[in-house]
Motif scaffolding. Sequence first.
Motif, mmCIF file in Angstrom:
data_model
loop_
_atom_site.group_PDB
_atom_site.id
_atom_site.type_symbol
_atom_site.label_atom_id
_atom_site.label_comp_id
_atom_site.label_asym_id
_atom_site.label_seq_id
_atom_site.Cartn_x
_atom_site.Cartn_y
_atom_site.Cartn_z
ATOM 1 N N LEU A 112 0.675 -1.334 -0.025
ATOM 2 C CA LEU A 112 0.036 0.113 -0.005
ATOM 3 C C LEU A 112 0.798 1.329 -0.006
ATOM 4 C CD1 LEU A 112 -3.185 -0.826 2.489
ATOM 5 C CD2 LEU A 112 -2.954 -0.109 -0.091
ATOM 6 N N THR A 113 1.928 1.283 0.625
ATOM 7 C CA THR A 113 2.852 2.445 0.733
ATOM 8 C C THR A 113 3.451 2.676 -0.755
ATOM 9 O OG1 THR A 113 3.577 1.255 2.647
ATOM 10 C CG2 THR A 113 4.718 3.194 1.733
ATOM 11 N N LEU A 144 3.103 6.265 -5.496
ATOM 12 C CA LEU A 144 3.098 6.392 -6.849
ATOM 13 C C LEU A 144 2.191 7.500 -7.067
ATOM 14 C CD1 LEU A 144 3.565 2.808 -8.095
ATOM 15 C CD2 LEU A 144 4.822 4.642 -8.569
ATOM 16 N N TYR A 145 0.832 7.353 -6.357
ATOM 17 C CA TYR A 145 -0.175 8.376 -6.617
ATOM 18 C C TYR A 145 0.102 9.754 -6.175
ATOM 19 C CZ TYR A 145 -4.237 4.908 -7.445
ATOM 20 O OH TYR A 145 -4.933 3.918 -7.992
ATOM 21 N N LEU A 146 0.778 9.698 -5.232
ATOM 22 C CA LEU A 146 1.211 11.130 -4.783
ATOM 23 C C LEU A 146 2.262 11.745 -5.665
ATOM 24 C CD1 LEU A 146 1.203 12.814 -2.189
ATOM 25 C CD2 LEU A 146 3.460 11.911 -1.784
ATOM 26 N N ILE A 147 3.165 11.048 -6.243
ATOM 27 C CA ILE A 147 3.950 11.367 -7.377
ATOM 28 C C ILE A 147 3.398 11.915 -8.635
ATOM 29 C CG2 ILE A 147 5.939 10.661 -9.290
ATOM 30 C CD1 ILE A 147 6.916 8.644 -7.129
ATOM 31 N N GLN A 148 2.318 10.992 -8.941
ATOM 32 C CA GLN A 148 1.380 11.364 -10.211
ATOM 33 C C GLN A 148 0.786 12.873 -9.866
ATOM 34 O OE1 GLN A 148 -1.202 8.136 -11.402
ATOM 35 N NE2 GLN A 148 -1.319 8.857 -13.433
ATOM 36 N N PHE A 149 0.148 12.802 -8.668
ATOM 37 C CA PHE A 149 -0.671 13.884 -8.376
ATOM 38 C C PHE A 149 0.313 15.206 -8.478
ATOM 39 C CE2 PHE A 149 -2.447 16.710 -4.745
ATOM 40 C CZ PHE A 149 -3.547 16.874 -5.429
ATOM 41 N N LEU A 190 9.848 3.202 -3.045
ATOM 42 C CA LEU A 190 9.719 4.708 -2.612
ATOM 43 C C LEU A 190 11.372 5.089 -2.322
ATOM 44 C CD1 LEU A 190 8.082 7.080 -1.741
ATOM 45 C CD2 LEU A 190 7.998 6.361 0.504
ATOM 46 N N TRP A 191 12.048 4.183 -1.777
ATOM 47 C CA TRP A 191 13.550 4.509 -1.313
ATOM 48 C C TRP A 191 14.095 4.736 -2.751
ATOM 49 C CZ3 TRP A 191 15.700 6.320 2.665
ATOM 50 C CH2 TRP A 191 15.150 6.193 3.663
ATOM 51 N N ALA A 192 13.995 3.763 -3.644
ATOM 52 C CA ALA A 192 14.648 3.685 -5.038
ATOM 53 C C ALA A 192 14.247 5.276 -5.660
ATOM 54 C CB ALA A 192 14.243 2.701 -5.750
ATOM 55 N N PHE A 193 13.155 5.454 -5.617
ATOM 56 C CA PHE A 193 12.522 6.876 -6.277
ATOM 57 C C PHE A 193 13.189 7.997 -5.765
ATOM 58 C CE2 PHE A 193 9.897 10.362 -6.282
ATOM 59 C CZ PHE A 193 9.779 10.830 -7.724
ATOM 60 N N LEU A 194 13.323 8.055 -4.241
ATOM 61 C CA LEU A 194 13.960 9.111 -3.711
ATOM 62 C C LEU A 194 15.463 9.137 -3.854
ATOM 63 C CD1 LEU A 194 12.043 9.254 -0.311
ATOM 64 C CD2 LEU A 194 11.692 11.082 -2.210
ATOM 65 N N GLY A 195 15.818 8.027 -3.924
ATOM 66 C CA GLY A 195 17.400 7.713 -4.201
ATOM 67 C C GLY A 195 17.750 8.315 -5.613
ATOM 68 N N GLY A 196 16.825 7.739 -6.544
ATOM 69 C CA GLY A 196 17.130 8.451 -7.855
ATOM 70 C C GLY A 196 17.088 9.758 -8.068
#
Lengths: 141, 101
Positions: A63-64, A69-74, B73-79
């Motif tokens: 869920l996290t 992903l929704y937050l990034i898109q938003f 999320l860690w991967a994204f923030l890291g990137g």
Amino acid sequence: MINIEGMAFTGLITIISLLTFIFWTKKKALINFRAWALLTALINIMFFFNECQTYNSNRCFDLTTIFSLYLIQFITTLIIMFKLWKLSNRYIPKGSKLRTICVTKQIQMKVLALGYTVKNGGNSKGGDNKIKSNLKKIINN
Amino acid sequence: MVDEFLKQLFIVKTYTLQLVLCYICAGFLAGLTRLVIRNNSKISFRNWWNDGSLGGALIISVTGAVLFDHSLLWAFLGGYFFTYILEAIQKLLKEKGGDAL
């Protein structure tokens, strides 16, 4: 049991975003817009594969991850909408006459300017004066 | 200490194909988010490919996976943030190279 509705929805958004990306690439739009279209497509592909999993077995993402992903898109969508709004302002002719026209015409002009911006993808090469004269016609009518 | 780290990295943690694909996707997402946010319309997709978003995401995500948890999320923030560090290093190297010349 596979979530057909979810798959159809995410698949449709993916196809629309990819078509938008191709359209904007042909129009030589700003890189921000093209990147946003590609980002939306990529996120929805991920959601599509997430929906492919069965309800009872483990899904691809927790869920996290889904909410992030929704937050990034938003956030990126908000930024792109703001950029579109700012770019569409350049088509609206400036002058004191603009304040005297009714609200309906002002909204009509704004919608048309937004439409032109989406069509051009923020690319200002040529046609700016033609669009401005089209919008001036609305004021004069 | 190094042995323990390597043991943790390659034996305790398992890296499935799905996880590696997730990390690569996170790298792409981080790079694209940077392109959406930055206000330089002259850059191209080639610049984005060369600026190290993907490598940064992979490095930080593996470190994050070892230290914290397997997480996209860690991967994204890291990137996303590691690219700034790479850019700063690149600028410093260019400046040093320019001085030497």
